[in-house]
Structure formats: structure tokens, C-alpha cells
Design a protein around this motif. Sequence first.
Motif, PDB file in Angstrom:
ATOM      1  N   SER A 167    -106.507  83.613 -65.299  1.00  0.00           N
ATOM      2  CA  SER A 167    -105.449  84.253 -64.515  1.00  0.00           C
ATOM      3  C   SER A 167    -105.784  84.233 -63.023  1.00  0.00           C
ATOM      4  CB  SER A 167    -105.256  85.695 -64.990  1.00  0.00           C
ATOM      5  OG  SER A 167    -104.229  86.335 -64.272  1.00  0.00           O
ATOM      6  N   ILE A 168    -107.059  84.477 -62.691  1.00  0.00           N
ATOM      7  CA  ILE A 168    -107.476  84.385 -61.291  1.00  0.00           C
ATOM      8  C   ILE A 168    -107.266  82.968 -60.777  1.00  0.00           C
ATOM      9  CG2 ILE A 168    -109.487  84.452 -59.768  1.00  0.00           C
ATOM     10  CD1 ILE A 168    -110.528  86.810 -61.416  1.00  0.00           C
ATOM     11  N   LEU A 169    -107.624  81.991 -61.602  1.00  0.00           N
ATOM     12  CA  LEU A 169    -107.395  80.588 -61.248  1.00  0.00           C
ATOM     13  C   LEU A 169    -105.920  80.340 -60.957  1.00  0.00           C
ATOM     14  CD1 LEU A 169    -108.132  77.499 -61.196  1.00  0.00           C
ATOM     15  CD2 LEU A 169    -107.719  77.518 -63.665  1.00  0.00           C
ATOM     16  N   ALA A 170    -105.045  80.771 -61.871  1.00  0.00           N
ATOM     17  CA  ALA A 170    -103.614  80.534 -61.713  1.00  0.00           C
ATOM     18  C   ALA A 170    -103.047  81.269 -60.511  1.00  0.00           C
ATOM     19  CB  ALA A 170    -102.872  80.959 -62.986  1.00  0.00           C
ATOM     20  N   THR A 171    -103.567  82.462 -60.235  1.00  0.00           N
ATOM     21  CA  THR A 171    -103.089  83.239 -59.092  1.00  0.00           C
ATOM     22  C   THR A 171    -103.397  82.532 -57.774  1.00  0.00           C
ATOM     23  OG1 THR A 171    -103.354  85.326 -60.286  1.00  0.00           O
ATOM     24  CG2 THR A 171    -103.298  85.447 -57.885  1.00  0.00           C
ATOM     25  N   LEU A 172    -104.550  81.866 -57.713  1.00  0.00           N
ATOM     26  CA  LEU A 172    -104.980  81.233 -56.468  1.00  0.00           C
ATOM     27  C   LEU A 172    -104.386  79.846 -56.245  1.00  0.00           C
ATOM     28  CD1 LEU A 172    -108.757  82.229 -56.445  1.00  0.00           C
ATOM     29  CD2 LEU A 172    -106.942  83.166 -55.030  1.00  0.00           C
ATOM     30  N   ILE A 173    -103.913  79.186 -57.313  1.00  0.00           N
ATOM     31  CA  ILE A 173    -103.462  77.812 -57.121  1.00  0.00           C
ATOM     32  C   ILE A 173    -102.006  77.737 -56.680  1.00  0.00           C
ATOM     33  CG2 ILE A 173    -105.161  76.627 -58.513  1.00  0.00           C
ATOM     34  CD1 ILE A 173    -103.435  76.839 -60.885  1.00  0.00           C
ATOM     35  N   SER A 174    -101.082  78.236 -57.472  1.00  0.00           N
ATOM     36  CA  SER A 174     -99.654  78.209 -57.163  1.00  0.00           C
ATOM     37  C   SER A 174     -99.185  76.791 -56.821  1.00  0.00           C
ATOM     38  CB  SER A 174     -99.323  79.172 -56.023  1.00  0.00           C
ATOM     39  OG  SER A 174     -99.737  78.668 -54.780  1.00  0.00           O
ATOM     40  N   SER A 175     -97.993  76.703 -56.274  1.00  0.00           N
ATOM     41  CA  SER A 175     -97.435  75.411 -55.878  1.00  0.00           C
ATOM     42  C   SER A 175     -98.070  74.891 -54.598  1.00  0.00           C
ATOM     43  CB  SER A 175     -95.923  75.545 -55.676  1.00  0.00           C
ATOM     44  OG  SER A 175     -95.319  75.999 -56.854  1.00  0.00           O
ATOM     45  N   ILE A 176     -98.777  75.764 -53.876  1.00  0.00           N
ATOM     46  CA  ILE A 176     -99.448  75.332 -52.657  1.00  0.00           C
ATOM     47  C   ILE A 176    -100.507  74.286 -52.992  1.00  0.00           C
ATOM     48  CG2 ILE A 176    -100.933  76.092 -50.767  1.00  0.00           C
ATOM     49  CD1 ILE A 176     -99.454  78.769 -50.866  1.00  0.00           C
ATOM     50  N   THR A 177    -101.269  74.559 -54.068  1.00  0.00           N
ATOM     51  CA  THR A 177    -102.256  73.582 -54.518  1.00  0.00           C
ATOM     52  C   THR A 177    -101.577  72.321 -55.024  1.00  0.00           C
ATOM     53  OG1 THR A 177    -103.829  75.307 -55.131  1.00  0.00           O
ATOM     54  CG2 THR A 177    -104.111  73.171 -56.174  1.00  0.00           C
ATOM     55  N   PHE A 178    -100.528  72.488 -55.811  1.00  0.00           N
ATOM     56  CA  PHE A 178     -99.890  71.368 -56.497  1.00  0.00           C
ATOM     57  C   PHE A 178     -99.222  70.390 -55.532  1.00  0.00           C
ATOM     58  CE2 PHE A 178     -98.037  69.094 -59.878  1.00  0.00           C
ATOM     59  CZ  PHE A 178     -98.514  69.612 -61.072  1.00  0.00           C
ATOM     60  N   LEU A 179     -98.710  70.895 -54.428  1.00  0.00           N
ATOM     61  CA  LEU A 179     -97.962  70.037 -53.511  1.00  0.00           C
ATOM     62  C   LEU A 179     -98.637  69.873 -52.153  1.00  0.00           C
ATOM     63  CD1 LEU A 179     -94.370  71.301 -54.283  1.00  0.00           C
ATOM     64  CD2 LEU A 179     -95.410  69.168 -55.034  1.00  0.00           C
ATOM     65  N   ALA A 180     -99.103  70.964 -51.577  1.00  0.00           N
ATOM     66  CA  ALA A 180     -99.625  70.894 -50.219  1.00  0.00           C
ATOM     67  C   ALA A 180    -100.993  70.218 -50.146  1.00  0.00           C
ATOM     68  CB  ALA A 180     -99.710  72.294 -49.606  1.00  0.00           C
ATOM     69  N   TYR A 181    -101.851  70.434 -51.143  1.00  0.00           N
ATOM     70  CA  TYR A 181    -103.148  69.769 -51.115  1.00  0.00           C
ATOM     71  C   TYR A 181    -103.016  68.246 -51.187  1.00  0.00           C
ATOM     72  CZ  TYR A 181    -106.387  73.676 -50.939  1.00  0.00           C
ATOM     73  OH  TYR A 181    -107.124  74.742 -50.517  1.00  0.00           O
ATOM     74  N   PRO A 182    -102.201  67.692 -52.105  1.00  0.00           N
ATOM     75  CA  PRO A 182    -101.985  66.242 -52.042  1.00  0.00           C
ATOM     76  C   PRO A 182    -101.381  65.798 -50.710  1.00  0.00           C
ATOM     77  CG  PRO A 182    -101.295  67.074 -54.167  1.00  0.00           C
ATOM     78  CD  PRO A 182    -101.599  68.276 -53.316  1.00  0.00           C
ATOM     79  N   GLY A 183    -100.495  66.627 -50.143  1.00  0.00           N
ATOM     80  CA  GLY A 183     -99.908  66.290 -48.850  1.00  0.00           C
ATOM     81  C   GLY A 183    -100.948  66.198 -47.752  1.00  0.00           C
ATOM     82  N   GLU A 184    -101.902  67.151 -47.746  1.00  0.00           N
ATOM     83  CA  GLU A 184    -102.951  67.128 -46.729  1.00  0.00           C
ATOM     84  C   GLU A 184    -103.934  65.997 -46.984  1.00  0.00           C
ATOM     85  OE1 GLU A 184    -103.148  68.723 -44.005  1.00  0.00           O
ATOM     86  OE2 GLU A 184    -101.441  70.040 -44.325  1.00  0.00           O
ATOM     87  N   GLY A 185    -104.246  65.724 -48.266  1.00  0.00           N
ATOM     88  CA  GLY A 185    -105.122  64.606 -48.579  1.00  0.00           C
ATOM     89  C   GLY A 185    -104.515  63.279 -48.171  1.00  0.00           C
TER      90      GLY A 185
END
Length: 522
Positions: A52-70
Motif C-alpha cells: 500500500s505504501i508502494l502504491a501510495t507513492l507511485i500513482s500516475s506520476i510514476t507511470f507517465l512522468a518518469y518515462p517522460g523525464e527519462g
Amino acid sequence: MNHTLHLIDYVIILFFIAVVMFMGFRFAYKQKSTSSYFLAKGKMPSWAIGLSILATLISSITFLAYPGEGFASNWILLVQGLMVPIILLTMIWFVVPLYRHAIGLSTYEYFEKRFGLFARYYSSTSFVLSHFSKMGTVFFLISLALSNITGVNTIIILIIIGIAIIILALLGGIEAVIWLDVLQGFMLFGCGIVCLAIVLFSVEGGPATVWKIAVEHHKVGFGPYDFDFKKLTFFVMAANGAFYGIQKYCTDQTIVQRYLTAKSDRSAIKAALMGVFLIVPVWALFMFIGTGLFVFYQQHPLPLNTRADAVFPLFIATQLPPGIVGLILSSLISAAICSLGADLNCIAAVGVEDYYKRVRPNASDKACLKAGKWLVFAAGITAVLIGAMYLLMGNEGVLGIVFTLYAIFSGGISGIFLLGLFSSRANKQGLTFGIVACVLFTAYALLTSTRFGTDNHKILLIDLGRYNFTQHKLMLGVYSHLIVIAVGYIASLFFPKPDVNPNLLFSGWKNIRKQKIVPIYD
């Protein structure tokens, strides 16, 4: 872009949304008290809390913005996440027991016990502001991505996802959110690995070519390594990341509330460690997906004016087979729902514990539960409206916007916590001076570094010439805490030494551990 999804994709997405609704109704009958609604009666297993802590910290920001920054840059923004395990391993052993025994529900009850009522309201208000900015960003990302892939209007998507999230948080409480987090954690890992494999082997020459081209274009690494705080460098991200780790795991209601749902102190510590050691590989996984996408689109040129944030959704829509697209979109929606559902529940918890009970101290538990549900509803509507406003923002990278907003709204909270935990000499009068100094500095820095206007003609809000704040805005998330600590401690020396419960201090925790005594916090 191909805006047509296969029937099987729609079936998978609708099935997942149905699962979300089911989770809300499934746990609705258990929500008879504030303890069950906000804390799941402290009976959750550590492995579920960790996911749950993992899921709370990831959200769509991880799913979309991290690939965008990479895709657009290198891995420098991952530095912040890499600092989290270092901070956690040094502090989690005494932070978790402290909160589990010193507070009832609100994280900011500790701040009141240590520094008085003003510190509690200042810190809880900062939490609410920062999380509304985060929720708006998540709504923005999920609606933009799904709109790009399906062609459906972004506002319609905002409304649909918003309704699903509000129903989940409103009916099922924290228990439904945590169990959905477990499902989402497995989905995220699976979809991330599948996406990375497809990206790597879609490149002509495979993974070896991806690495070679990424190195040639300086997409690999965490630089620049200049000791320069005026631009985004490794040292800026490292300094910001250290305080981000303290703020997130030691002062953030969404994480601390998870500690309280565990069966024991040991279980809560295990959950925290599990969450942080899972999140770093996930962040790295999605950042490297962005690196792979950069190489792929070197060989297959992008349409003109494609935003970095939209590159991963473009790849999903045009390069992945039916069924896989549906699973990935379901995982994306899941990431948003889990993160936002947790945020709504935690904001309501703070609202009830810090504000509603203050206004109505004799309110029954039933009345508090009703107030909490109304707050969930109101916060959900507000977050949707903020997400709609974000759609009107400029071309700045979304992840950069999120980190900047966190830095701005952090308000020295980590500084307050560190001062209260490690200094028995600090008192509420001195802390007030520290907070005032922090607010004045933040206002100066923002007003003399923020520009507004059209793209061709932007002017500073206040221009002081050579006295403008010229350092990177992420440094605000460092300076604000340091100012609170320094000014707060020095100012405390001019007032009488406070009578502090030693169990609220780090030194008290060491004594408790050494003598194996039962602490008293009231």
C-alpha cells in the motif's frame, strides 16, 4: 495517434473499474467507526501495508512522468528517490514507535504535543495544500494520457475517474484502499516489466543498441555534477531528496497513517522497509522505459510538438497489441485510484482530528465518521477541479511541477520535526520565530523568481535586480527546513527551557530501548 482501442481493451478497463466499485461496496459494511474507516482497526498485515505504501507513492506520476523525464533528460530526477532508503534506514526504527504510541490518528498531534497548537495547524495546513497540488497533478496526468490514447474528452475522463475514486474512498475507507493497493502493486510490476521488454526489443538492435545510443546522447547518469545550486544538478536533487524522505516518511499523514493500521510496531517497521525498497526499483524501471523510448523514437520520428509527458501514452496506443493495452491502461487507472483514494482518506482524517473535533470536542464517534465522509466527498470534488485547472498550464515538465510544488508547500515541516525530535531546548516561542522566518524567506524567493505572462514576454512578480532569488526552486525544499531549524533553535535560547516529555525526543527513545520500559506520552 491511433485513438481506437480493441473491444478486449474496453472489456478489461471496464472490468477493472467494476472491481474498484466492488471493493468500495465490499468493505462498506465494516465502516461503523472512525477507527475502522481511517485505521482498519489496526489489523492490517505488514506485507499488505508495504504494498500500500508502494502504491501510495507511485500513482500516475510514476507511470507517465518518469518515462517522460527519462525520454527528455537523463536520470537526475531519480536521485531524489535514491535518497529515501538512506533516510529511512536511519530514522524508521524510532519514528514508527513514536507515532504509534504518541498520537491517535493525526500525524500533527505530535507537533502539538511538542510545540503547541500553532505548530499543529501550520503543519496540517501544509500537508493539505501539498496534497491537493499532488492530487490535481495526478488527475491531470491520467486524463491527459487516456484522452491521448482513446480520443475521449479530458473533462469526461476526469469526471469518470473522479467518481470511481470518491466511491472507493467514501464507502470502503482505508481498508478498501489498502487491499486495492495490493492488487495495483502486482499489476504495476507486471505491466512495467512487460512495457520495458517491449520497448527494448522494439528497437532495431535490441537492448545493446538502446544502451549504446543512450550513452552517446548522455541519457544515462545523474549529472550534471556541478556544485551549483542555480540549476538542476545532482547535489540539488540529493539535498532536496534527503528532506523529501524525512517529510514523506516522518511527517506525511498518508504514510504515518499506514503505520497506525499495522498490528504491532515491528509489523509497521517491516511494512515501511518493504515499501521503500520496492519503490526505488519501480521508479528506476519507469525512468529506464523513458530512456528506451528516446532510442526507439530516434529510429521512428515522433509527430511534431509531441510533449515528453505524452510519449509513453503514444507508444502504448500505437505499438502495443490489444489486451496488453487494456491491462496497461487498467494499471494506469489503478495507480491513480489507489494514490488518490489514500489521499482523500488521509485528508479527511486530518480534517476530522485536527479541525472538526476542535470545533465540536464533544461530538460522538458516529458524528465524526459522518463528518469524515463529507470531507472525503468535498476533497474529491476539489481535487477534480484542480486537475481541470492544470490542463491550462504551460509546457513545463509535469514531474518538475510536482517537485517544485512539494518544495514550495513543504513549509519547513521536516525542520519542525527534526527540531522537536532532537532538541530538548527548542520551545514553541522559538519555533514561531522559525516559521515566520521560513514564510518570509519563501515569499521572497517565490516573488523574485516566478515569472508570468506570455511565452514571448514573461516578467518577474517582483524584480529586485541583483537581490533576486536565483537558485533552483527545489532548493526551497532545503532552505525552508534549515531556516526553521537554525532560527527556531537560536530564538528558543531567549525563552525559558520547556518542560518536554522525554518520550517525545530521540534521546527518550534511546532510553526506552535501553531500559525496556513502557513509554508514557501524555
